[in-house]
Design a protein around this motif. Structure first.
Motif, mmCIF file in Angstrom:
data_model
loop_
_atom_site.group_PDB
_atom_site.id
_atom_site.type_symbol
_atom_site.label_atom_id
_atom_site.label_comp_id
_atom_site.label_asym_id
_atom_site.label_seq_id
_atom_site.Cartn_x
_atom_site.Cartn_y
_atom_site.Cartn_z
ATOM 1 N N ARG A 13 -67.122 -36.585 -13.143
ATOM 2 C CA ARG A 13 -67.194 -37.857 -13.882
ATOM 3 C C ARG A 13 -66.503 -37.695 -15.231
ATOM 4 N N TYR A 14 -66.032 -38.801 -15.750
ATOM 5 C CA TYR A 14 -65.299 -38.781 -17.016
ATOM 6 C C TYR A 14 -66.239 -38.690 -18.211
ATOM 7 N N THR B 168 -65.162 -38.972 -7.698
ATOM 8 C CA THR B 168 -65.151 -39.355 -9.109
ATOM 9 C C THR B 168 -65.462 -40.833 -9.299
ATOM 10 N N ASP B 169 -65.898 -41.177 -10.526
ATOM 11 C CA ASP B 169 -66.176 -42.573 -10.868
ATOM 12 C C ASP B 169 -65.092 -43.155 -11.764
ATOM 13 N N ASP B 170 -63.989 -42.417 -11.941
ATOM 14 C CA ASP B 170 -63.017 -42.803 -12.963
ATOM 15 C C ASP B 170 -61.591 -42.836 -12.407
ATOM 16 N N PRO C 191 -70.108 -45.637 -10.632
ATOM 17 C CA PRO C 191 -70.345 -45.007 -11.932
ATOM 18 C C PRO C 191 -71.831 -44.874 -12.259
ATOM 19 N N ARG D 234 -73.680 -38.589 -6.075
ATOM 20 C CA ARG D 234 -72.238 -38.838 -5.968
ATOM 21 C C ARG D 234 -71.669 -38.149 -4.720
#
Length: 254
Positions: A11-12, A50-52, A71, A79
């Motif tokens: 994740r970012y 990933t959420d980004d 996210p 995730r």
């Protein structure tokens, strides 16, 4: 041959190090190094979750496989499960390996050690790694969770505090009188168990220690451990980045 799927949650957002997966370490990003190390193992497939969009595009740019996820997940495990669902592999997968996205030097042998556990009959529900505690600094650090195991290597409890407490010895003598183990945060799950544990509500012990794996133990799931002597360097702070760069330089001159 076992069909083992590796999923790397990345994740970012990070309170201490925003954009951590994209940080450059000697010409490659952290997430690129994690993917490269995982691909050296016996895993059948390696996927970043990933959420980004920035991480998504970056993984595609170096030829990695990546899936966009919500996210809103409270943990990396959630995730991982969403990514597994989106891949829609069904009964083809024997185990799912959750590889931390901030471990650029994860060792392929560590991943393989977990995969091999699933060749047993019956296979474990959940598996993870433990490593002997070698120094007082490790023993006392709340950032390096300790684990107590039974005679079969199954986890009894995880804690940020040194366990067991040795009543008959002063704390500075504990390492000399007991073999302590710390937890290495690499997880493997049977797919059906992964689905079950993502449905669990947070538990009192998990909330107290801020350790997700205690939720699973509190709900009666069994976590098999296997020992490693290999070290990894997790990236959580700018100091960790500096330490990782020093490690890279030492490897280059070795």
């Amino acid at each position: 041959m076992l069909n083992a799927l590796g999923i790397i949650p990345a994740r970012y957002a990070s309170s201490r190090l925003p954009g951590k997966p994209l940080i450059d370490l000697g010409g490659q990003s952290i997430i690129q190094r994690v993917v490269a190390q995982a691909q050296k193992s016996s895993l059948s497939r390696v996927v970043v979750a990933t959420d980004d969009e920035r991480i998504y595009r970056h993984v595609l740019s170096f030829g990695g496989e990546v899936i966009l996820t919500s996210p809103d997940h409270p943990s990396g495990t959630d995730r991982v499960f969403e990514a597994y669902q989106k891949l829609d592999l069904g009964a083809e997968v024997d185990c799912v390996i959750n590889i931390q996205g901030d471990e650029p030097f994860v060792q392929p042998a560590q991943i393989d050690a977990l995969v091999q556990l699933f060749a047993a009959t019956p296979p474990p529900q959940i598996a993870t790694l433990v490593k002997p505690v070698l120094t007082e600094e490790e023993l006392r650090s709340p950032h390096l969770p300790k684990v107590v195991i039974d005679q079969r290597g199954q986890a009894l409890y995880f804690s940020r505090h040194p366990l067991p407490y040795q009543r008959q010895h002063a704390p500075e003598q504990w390492l000399a009188h007991h073999r302590y183990l710390r937890h290495i945060g690499l997880y493997a799950y049977r797919p059906d168990i992964l689905e079950q544990i993502t449905r669990l509500a947070p538990s009192p012990l998990e909330i107290a220690e801020s350790l997700e794996q205690l939720r699973w133990l509190e709900h009666g799931f069994r976590i098999q451990t296997t020992e490693t002597n290999l070290e990894t360097i997790g990236i959580d702070t700018p100091d960790d980045v500096a330490r990782a760069l020093q490690f890279l330089q030492s490897q280059a001159h070795a």
